[in-house]
Design a protein around this motif. Structure first.
Motif, PDB file in Angstrom:
ATOM      1  N   LEU A 181      -9.306  -3.501  42.933  1.00 19.06           N
ATOM      2  CA  LEU A 181      -8.724  -2.183  42.665  1.00 19.06           C
ATOM      3  C   LEU A 181      -9.133  -1.687  41.290  1.00 19.06           C
ATOM      4  CD1 LEU A 181      -5.060  -2.910  43.899  1.00 19.06           C
ATOM      5  CD2 LEU A 181      -7.032  -2.152  45.244  1.00 19.06           C
ATOM      6  N   VAL A 182      -9.411  -0.386  41.210  1.00 19.23           N
ATOM      7  CA  VAL A 182      -9.750   0.255  39.937  1.00 19.23           C
ATOM      8  C   VAL A 182      -9.124   1.644  39.912  1.00 19.23           C
ATOM      9  CG1 VAL A 182     -11.945  -0.997  39.690  1.00 19.23           C
ATOM     10  CG2 VAL A 182     -11.888   1.218  40.847  1.00 19.23           C
ATOM     11  N   ASP A 187     -15.782   4.052  36.273  1.00 18.38           N
ATOM     12  CA  ASP A 187     -17.201   3.827  36.546  1.00 18.38           C
ATOM     13  C   ASP A 187     -17.421   2.322  36.657  1.00 18.38           C
ATOM     14  OD1 ASP A 187     -19.919   3.772  36.699  1.00 18.38           O
ATOM     15  OD2 ASP A 187     -20.269   4.375  34.622  1.00 18.38           O
ATOM     16  N   ALA A 188     -18.125   1.887  37.698  1.00 21.61           N
ATOM     17  CA  ALA A 188     -18.331   0.457  37.928  1.00 21.61           C
ATOM     18  C   ALA A 188     -18.942  -0.232  36.704  1.00 21.61           C
ATOM     19  CB  ALA A 188     -19.220   0.244  39.149  1.00 21.61           C
ATOM     20  N   ALA A 189     -19.807   0.464  36.001  1.00 26.81           N
ATOM     21  CA  ALA A 189     -20.477  -0.134  34.841  1.00 26.81           C
ATOM     22  C   ALA A 189     -19.519  -0.378  33.687  1.00 26.81           C
ATOM     23  CB  ALA A 189     -21.622   0.759  34.386  1.00 26.81           C
ATOM     24  N   SER A 190     -18.379   0.307  33.689  1.00 24.74           N
ATOM     25  CA  SER A 190     -17.429   0.179  32.580  1.00 24.74           C
ATOM     26  C   SER A 190     -16.422  -0.953  32.783  1.00 24.74           C
ATOM     27  CB  SER A 190     -16.671   1.497  32.391  1.00 24.74           C
ATOM     28  OG  SER A 190     -15.798   1.736  33.498  1.00 24.74           O
ATOM     29  N   LEU A 250      -4.130   3.244  42.567  1.00 26.84           N
ATOM     30  CA  LEU A 250      -5.466   2.695  42.354  1.00 26.84           C
ATOM     31  C   LEU A 250      -6.339   2.876  43.589  1.00 26.84           C
ATOM     32  CD1 LEU A 250      -4.530  -0.627  40.517  1.00 26.84           C
ATOM     33  CD2 LEU A 250      -5.370   1.500  39.501  1.00 26.84           C
ATOM     34  N   GLU A 251      -7.620   2.843  43.361  1.00 28.92           N
ATOM     35  CA  GLU A 251      -8.602   2.993  44.431  1.00 28.92           C
ATOM     36  C   GLU A 251      -9.120   1.615  44.846  1.00 28.92           C
ATOM     37  OE1 GLU A 251     -13.046   4.094  43.776  1.00 28.92           O
ATOM     38  OE2 GLU A 251     -11.974   5.980  44.101  1.00 28.92           O
ATOM     39  N   ILE A 252      -9.281   1.410  46.143  1.00 28.55           N
ATOM     40  CA  ILE A 252      -9.869   0.167  46.632  1.00 28.55           C
ATOM     41  C   ILE A 252     -11.390   0.274  46.529  1.00 28.55           C
ATOM     42  CG2 ILE A 252     -10.147  -1.360  48.616  1.00 28.55           C
ATOM     43  CD1 ILE A 252      -7.415  -0.464  49.598  1.00 28.55           C
ATOM     44  N   ARG A 253     -11.944  -0.378  45.503  1.00 30.37           N
ATOM     45  CA  ARG A 253     -13.393  -0.319  45.293  1.00 30.37           C
ATOM     46  C   ARG A 253     -14.113  -1.266  46.271  1.00 30.37           C
ATOM     47  NH1 ARG A 253     -16.245   1.715  41.015  1.00 30.37           N
ATOM     48  NH2 ARG A 253     -14.506   3.202  41.086  1.00 30.37           N
TER      49      ARG A 253
END
Length: 365
Positions: A181-182, A187-190, A250-253
């Motif tokens: 979760l994010v 941003d995935a890179a962060s 949260l978002e399920i990445r």
């Protein structure tokens, strides 16, 4: 009107008629449940009446699954009836259910799966607190995890039974799906670190090693706490479930990142009363044996001879003696059954101490 519109109109009218009948029948069932409560109170005017009957509800749910004609799956049909029963039971007074918190944990999901959503679920910080809350009468029942199919037994729960007067009144199994979760804008890179409970990290170890090996893994007290931190901190992710994702926005990445697709946790329902026979039951005991050669064989042999199916045996250090051990044993059957009484009599005759933790319905949902 086209043939399609005509047909759809007829089907919608039929659905409305069925809904009206469902409404009438559910209301009739609720009224019947209220009358049952009144009869119980009139028969026992000076006693605290137990409206919730674990063995009765287990029999009802099994009957629903056996008679379900489809097309809904048996489990889904039983879940719908579970919610109807929960709402009917709450007409008198909603039950208070203590669970290992905080809100958004898998233990809360297990509590709602077992009791339905018409209960008051109270999150507590530790397994000890759940036992104390039920023993004090502040909650009718408690829900605690006892074992995971990947990581094994929850030793803290087993150890609590050595000193607690509470009984096991039921069980529920929950398929555990972990998600990464994010925050929605992350941003995935962060992402530099991930929070979770130590059990969740263990259950997702291979996936993390393969996909996010550089993330710092920070252990916290619960998955819900991990989700809360991820919602507040930039560059943070969490491993948690659907409830935590929804609760903290949260978002399920990445979904279902557990290493084993059959990852399941078993939870116990603890309360103060013995549960009568339901027809498909389990019994749990704690046994302290003398430190003699063949002691374990002597303990298990009566189960084999009487054809009793052992489902779990676990060893814990005795709190009373160094290098002595207590055996936690689950097996099929109810204490009131003749074969079980015979086995327990033989076990008790050769052990130092035996504690009956409860006979209870096997999990239906």
């Amino acid at each position: 009107m086209s043939d399609e519109e005509t047909r759809l109109g007829e089907l919608r009218e039929r659905i409305d008629t069925i809904d009206d009948e469902l409404l009438r029948l559910i209301s009739e069932r609720a009224e019947c449940a209220r009358t049952v409560a009144e009869v119980k109170q009139q028969a026992n005017p000076d006693e605290a009446v137990a409206f919730y009957r674990p063995e009765r509800e287990a029999r009802v749910l099994r009957r629903i699954k056996e008679r379900n004609p489809g097309p809904l799956a048996d489990e889904e049909m039983a879940r719908l009836f579970r919610e109807v029963m929960s709402a009917c039971l709450a007409l008198e007074k909603p039950m208070t259910i203590a669970f290992l918190g905080p809100e958004g944990t898998f233990t809360q999901a297990a509590a709602l799966k077992h009791f339905g959503h018409s209960v008051l679920s109270t999150p507590l910080a530790a397994i000890d607190d759940v036992f104390r809350e039920v023993a004090s009468g502040n909650a009718e029942y408690g829900v605690v995890p006892v074992e995971n199919s990947t990581e094994g037994m929850i030793n803290h729960t087993l150890d609590m039974f050595m000193s607690s007067p509470l009984k096991i009144c039921g069980e529920v199994q929950l398929r555990i799906h972990h998600h990464l979760l994010v925050s929605p804008e992350a941003d995935a890179a962060s992402i530099t670190r991930v929070y979770s409970h130590q059990q969740s990290f263990a259950q997702c170890r291979k996936w993390l090693d393969s996909h996010w090996p550089m993330l710092e893994r920070i252990t916290v007290s619960s998955n819900a706490e991990a989700a809360r931190l991820a919602s507040l901190e930039e560059g943070a992710a969490a491993i948690a479930g659907d409830m935590a994702a929804s609760l903290y926005g949260l978002e399920i990445r990445h979904a279902n990142i557990e290493d084993r697709p059959d990852n399941t946790t078993r939870f116990l329902i603890v309360g103060t009363e013995e549960v009568p026979v339901s027809g498909e039951d389990k019994t749990s005991i704690l046994v302290s044996m003398r430190n003699n050669p063949g002691a374990l064989y002597g303990l298990l042999e009566p189960f084999q001879r009487h054809g009793i199916d052992l489902t779990r045996i676990e060893t814990r250090p005795s709190p009373n003696e160094t290098w002595a051990y207590v055996f936690y044993i689950d097996f099929r059957g109810h204490r009131d059954e003749q074969a079980i009484q015979a086995v327990l009599g033989e076990v008790e005759a050769q052990c130092v101490e035996m504690k009956h933790l409860g006979s209870y319905p096997m999990g239906v949902l």
